[in-house]
Every structure is written in C-alpha cells, then in structure tokens.
Design an enzyme around this catalytic site. Structure first.
Site, PDB file in Angstrom:
ATOM      1  N   ASP A 384     141.490 -23.767  81.674  1.00 24.03           N
ATOM      2  CA  ASP A 384     142.571 -23.425  80.748  1.00 24.03           C
ATOM      3  C   ASP A 384     143.310 -24.723  80.427  1.00 24.03           C
ATOM      4  O   ASP A 384     144.454 -24.912  80.820  1.00 24.03           O
ATOM      5  CB  ASP A 384     143.502 -22.391  81.417  1.00 24.03           C
ATOM      6  CG  ASP A 384     144.612 -21.920  80.505  1.00 24.03           C
ATOM      7  OD1 ASP A 384     144.617 -22.282  79.315  1.00 24.03           O
ATOM      8  OD2 ASP A 384     145.501 -21.187  80.984  1.00 24.03           O
ATOM      9  N   CYS A 411     143.495 -23.131  73.921  1.00 19.43           N
ATOM     10  CA  CYS A 411     144.641 -23.006  73.009  1.00 19.43           C
ATOM     11  C   CYS A 411     144.432 -23.891  71.784  1.00 19.43           C
ATOM     12  O   CYS A 411     145.350 -24.118  71.010  1.00 19.43           O
ATOM     13  CB  CYS A 411     145.942 -23.358  73.723  1.00 19.43           C
ATOM     14  SG  CYS A 411     145.998 -25.026  74.361  1.00 19.43           S
TER      15      CYS A 411
HETATM   16  N1  SAH Z   1     146.347 -21.653  83.722  1.00 20.40           N
HETATM   17  C1  SAH Z   1     147.770 -21.889  83.742  1.00 20.40           C
HETATM   18  C2  SAH Z   1     148.169 -23.224  83.106  1.00 20.40           C
HETATM   19  C3  SAH Z   1     147.548 -23.544  81.798  1.00 20.40           C
HETATM   20  S1  SAH Z   1     148.334 -24.816  80.868  1.00 20.40           S
HETATM   21  C4  SAH Z   1     148.505 -20.758  83.110  1.00 20.40           C
HETATM   22  O1  SAH Z   1     147.947 -20.025  82.291  1.00 20.40           O
HETATM   23  O2  SAH Z   1     149.689 -20.593  83.402  1.00 20.40           O
HETATM   24  C5  SAH Z   1     147.458 -26.247  81.253  1.00 20.40           C
HETATM   25  C6  SAH Z   1     147.838 -26.857  82.579  1.00 20.40           C
HETATM   26  O3  SAH Z   1     147.019 -28.013  82.756  1.00 20.40           O
HETATM   27  C7  SAH Z   1     149.281 -27.344  82.678  1.00 20.40           C
HETATM   28  O4  SAH Z   1     149.864 -26.784  83.822  1.00 20.40           O
HETATM   29  C8  SAH Z   1     149.148 -28.882  82.824  1.00 20.40           C
HETATM   30  O5  SAH Z   1     150.125 -29.430  83.674  1.00 20.40           O
HETATM   31  C9  SAH Z   1     147.764 -29.020  83.410  1.00 20.40           C
HETATM   32  N2  SAH Z   1     147.033 -30.287  83.183  1.00 20.40           N
HETATM   33  C10 SAH Z   1     147.077 -31.098  82.113  1.00 20.40           C
HETATM   34  N3  SAH Z   1     146.193 -32.098  82.225  1.00 20.40           N
HETATM   35  C11 SAH Z   1     145.547 -31.918  83.407  1.00 20.40           C
HETATM   36  C12 SAH Z   1     144.513 -32.619  84.110  1.00 20.40           C
HETATM   37  N4  SAH Z   1     143.954 -33.726  83.605  1.00 20.40           N
HETATM   38  N5  SAH Z   1     144.111 -32.132  85.291  1.00 20.40           N
HETATM   39  C13 SAH Z   1     144.665 -31.005  85.819  1.00 20.40           C
HETATM   40  N6  SAH Z   1     145.648 -30.314  85.218  1.00 20.40           N
HETATM   41  C14 SAH Z   1     146.093 -30.759  84.031  1.00 20.40           C
END
Ligand code: SAH
Length: 455
Positions: A384, A411
């Site tokens: 996600d 998204c």
């Molecule tokens: N699945 C969760 C969050 C989705 S949003 C939900 O639905 O609530 C995407 C998330 O990815 C965010 O929390 C952001 O902090 C994280 N993120 C962004 N880049 C990332 C990376 N390189 N590795 C791990 N997480 C990351």
C-alpha cells in the site's frame, strides 16, 4: 523548429470539450492544440478565454457555457473549485465513479495490458467524509482567518464549511479559530517568517468521536498556552488530546520534528473493522473511514487466507491492514518507514490481543531484501505504497521471496501501471479485474485494489 501556438493570450473562442484530464480539467482542441479549462465537462460547448500558453498546450478560463452536460451538477460553491477542495464537485457522483474507473482502464489500455477494471465502489453520501483536516491560518485585513489556499498559491480563502470534512471537525476549527483570536495569537507570516500559529489540524474518530487538536507553531512557545488549551477543552467536550507541533522552518513542510502534548493524551482511538486503533498526530491514517472498511475488507478477501499463510504488509502505517489480516493468517510481518507509526502498530496489536504480528521500522525496499536473505517465506505480500509507487529494488526482492500473490492497494493508477509492467516481467500477472474504491469523493484521487498472481 519553433512551434507557434495557434492561439494567443486573452483571445476568446467557442470550443467543444472532448475529454476530462486526470486532474479534472476539460480538454478542448484548437487546430490540434490542447487547451485545458477548469469547470468544463466532456460534451459541453463553451466560450472560453485563453489565459496561459505553454509550448505544447494552453489553459483557458470558462466565460460562458453554451450547452451543458447531463452529468453537470448545477449548484456548486466556486470556492471548493478555486481551492481544489472539491475539483470534481460539478460532476454528478455516478459520473465521477465512471471517470475513475475509466482513468485506470485507459492507462492499462495505453500500456497495452489487457486488464479489466470494475465499476468504482462509491459512497451512499459522498460528502462530509474526511476524519482529518489540516487548515492553514493567516492574517487577512488584520484578522486571524482559517480556510484553504487558492490553488497554486498561498492566498487564503476563508472557509467555515469545508464540504468534504466531518461537520464536527468544521465546527471545531471555528471554535479554535475564535479562541486564537481572543488571545491575540499572531498568525504565521511566511514573507517575514514571523508570527506564531501556522496550521490547525483536527482528527476525529468516526466511531469513537474522540477528537485531537493539533496546533502547528513557528515558535517553541505558544503564548497563553494554558488559557488556550483549557478553553478549547471546555468548548469541545470530544477533545481527548491537544498537541503542539513545532515547525521552525521557513519551507512548505507541514510539520516539524518536535511534537508535545499540551492536554490529555497524545493519542486518540478509533475503530476499523471492529479493531481498535491508536492514532497519533503524525501517523498516517486513512481519511475516509467508511470506504476504508470496504477497501480493507476487499484486500483481506483478495489475499485468500485460511490461517496457514505468512503475510508481509509493506508500507503498513500503524498496522491497519496487517491487523485486519492477522486473524486469518499464520503470521503477519509489517514494515513502515515512520518509527512512531511502528510504535503505534505494536500498541495496536496488543490492544487487539493479536500475537501473530511483527512490526519493524525501515524502508520497505531494504527490509524486503533483509527478509529475503534471511529466508523468510511469505505466501502473500500486501503493498500500500505512497503515490510514487514501489521502488524497483523492492520489486526485485519481493519476487525473490516468490509469494503466490501480491495484493496491491494503489492510490495512483499511473505508478500502478508502471509497477504492473515490471511485475509482469517477473511472471506476476493480473488474472482478475481491478476494483477501484472511491476513498476521495469530489476529488480526482483514485484508489484501487489489484491482485497479481505468479504464473
Ligand atoms: N497501509 C497503511 C498505510 C498506507 S500509506 C494504511 O492503510 O493505513 C503509505 C505508508 O507508507 C505511509 O505510512 C508512509 O509513511 C509509508 N512509507 C513511505 N515510503 C516508505 C518506504 N520507502 N518504506 C516503508 N514505508 C514507507
């Protein structure tokens, strides 16, 4: 060769709108030259004025509609278009759902990938859904105002009803605004980098009705802080938390590194699919609770779990999808880049008495490689990611783990298509239709669930 545009600035034309861009602008052609016009819809004829010309395309302003689309909503508030709060508000909701479906479909068609996209799952009441607001504060004519910036600018348009937010959040913003006015708190002035209050953030639990107020300040000190917090808490009985975030920078970043609790707890609690979640000021939490439940249920269903599988939830945030899957999995591994979110995820697992979920802070692409080299076996990987999609190094390690299926919550359709192409090079194919879920009615954002399966 210099290409000259067939139009000039300030010229007026009668045009036919032939398409709608992913940003929600109508498209007209004048001698093959594309003009983008806000607040116009396919099929409409309109008189427009050319307002800007770039090398290969231009922008126009709607002067008068000559014929109207049957999909047009007549009574709209121009401020929601001007500010970008609701760029699709002039399009009937059914047509918005079709627009989102066809946006994904067209991108896959263009990539010559034969994939079916289902009709978008929409909301019964597609307004007042957001459980979170981030509102800029500015001085206008000597008065502290809250509202939204006009698109591509920092001109504040004062707004009290934000249309797509939980109405209780709208009311809270006005209450906080009035208290800040009463105590003469100076709004942030970005030209002189002076003043105190930059933004107000409000979160409200959809089921719990617990409210969090965030005051984002330029200064470490918030004058009259005790009076302000006690008045907010008194005026808004739902408030369980008042937080201050200090953003000393002069840039556009919303929040700074330091957050302090001014009142109550540093978290609020809410529920999704019957699970409890702890939410802090800075963690990511989906903004449309009703649609999120539909989205997550779908992701769980598509994962096809029967209690025997190991699941990896990359980009797990505060562990929402991980915990929704845990009941049906042998073990769930979550990774997320924000440390606070992982701390929340661990608390969330405990609160829900879930013992088979493990969470680590890190970059998904790096942690995936670690898991892969440690020999972790995973049957299902859920991703996600943020709008930029998956890192190519993530895909490389993910396919080495060789999951049976990858459930991709996206998204951003354009990075989804790019990643789908990369995944297909490794033998991961889309065998079932893609399901869009409308998380953001009245806006152009498109969320969807896609399943990739190993050949
Ligand atoms: N699945 C969760 C969050 C989705 S949003 C939900 O639905 O609530 C995407 C998330 O990815 C965010 O929390 C952001 O902090 C994280 N993120 C962004 N880049 C990332 C990376 N390189 N590795 C791990 N997480 C990351």
């Amino acid at each position: 060769m210099k290409i000259t545009a067939p139009v000039e600035k300030n010229e007026m034309y009668d045009v036919k709108i032939i398409d709608l861009t992913y940003q929600g602008m109508g498209v007209a052609k004048i001698n093959d030259f594309s003009i983008f016009i806000e607040d116009t819809l396919p099929g409409e004829e309109a008189t427009i004025k050319v307002i800007k010309i770039n090398k290969n395309f231009g922008f126009g302003k709607l002067v008068k509609l000559i014929t109207k689309s049957k999909d047009r909503v007549e009574s709209v508030d121009k401020d929601y278009t001007r500010t970008g709060i609701a760029p699709l508000q002039h399009l009937k909701y059914d047509a918005q759902l079709k627009f989102k479906q066809s946006q994904i479909q067209e991108l896959f068609n263009k990539a010559k990938m034969n994939v079916e996209v289902l009709p978008t799952i929409g909301m019964d009441k597609p307004s007042h859904y957001r459980n979170k607001a981030q509102i800029p504060v500015k001085k206008i004519n000597g008065k502290l105002e809250t509202g939204f910036y006009r698109k591509h600018s920092h001109d504040l348009v004062p707004i009290e009803d934000f249309y797509i937010q939980d109405p209780e959040i709208d009311k809270a913003i006005v209450v906080v605004r009035d208290i800040l006015r009463k105590y003469h708190v100076a709004p942030y002035d970005e030209i002189n980098h002076s003043g105190v209050i930059r933004n107000i953030m409000v979160r409200r639990g959809h089921y719990s009705h617990e409210m969090m107020i965030g005051l984002i300040t330029r200064t470490k000190k918030l004058p009259m802080v005790d009076m302000i917090t006690s008045e907010i808490a008194k005026a808004l009985p739902e408030v369980k938390s008042i937080m201050q975030n200090i953003n000393l920078t002069d840039g556009n970043a919303l929040m700074g590194k330091k957050t302090i609790c001014l009142y109550g707890s540093s978290h609020i609690e809410d529920q999704l699919l019957g699970l409890k979640f702890y939410i802090s000021l800075t963690s990511f939490y989906q903004v449309n609770p009703t649609q999120t439940e539909k989205l997550y249920s779908l992701a769980v269903e598509k994962a096809q779990l029967d209690g025997k599988q190991n699941v990896i939830d990359a980009y797990c945030g505060i562990g929402t999808i991980s915990l929704a899957m845990a009941k049906k999995a042998k073990k769930v591994y979550g990774v997320e880049i924000v440390k606070d979110a992982i701390e929340d995820a661990k608390i969330n697992a405990q609160k829900n008495h879930i013992n088979n979920a493990k969470f680590v802070t890190g970059k998904a692409e790096e942690q995936m490689e670690k898991w892969q080299s440690q020999g972790l076996k995973s049957d299902v990987i859920v991703v996600d990611p943020p709008r930029k999609g998956l890192a190519s190094s993530f895909i490389e390690s993910a396919v080495k783990v060789a999951p049976k299926r990858i459930v991709y919550v996206s998204c951003n359709p354009s990075t989804l298509v790019r990643d789908a192409r990369r995944l297909s090079e490794y033998g991961y194919e889309i065998n079932q239709p893609i399901q869009p879920v409308d998380q953001f009615p009245q806006t152009v954002h498109i969320e969807s669930v896609t399943v990739f399966e190993k050949k």
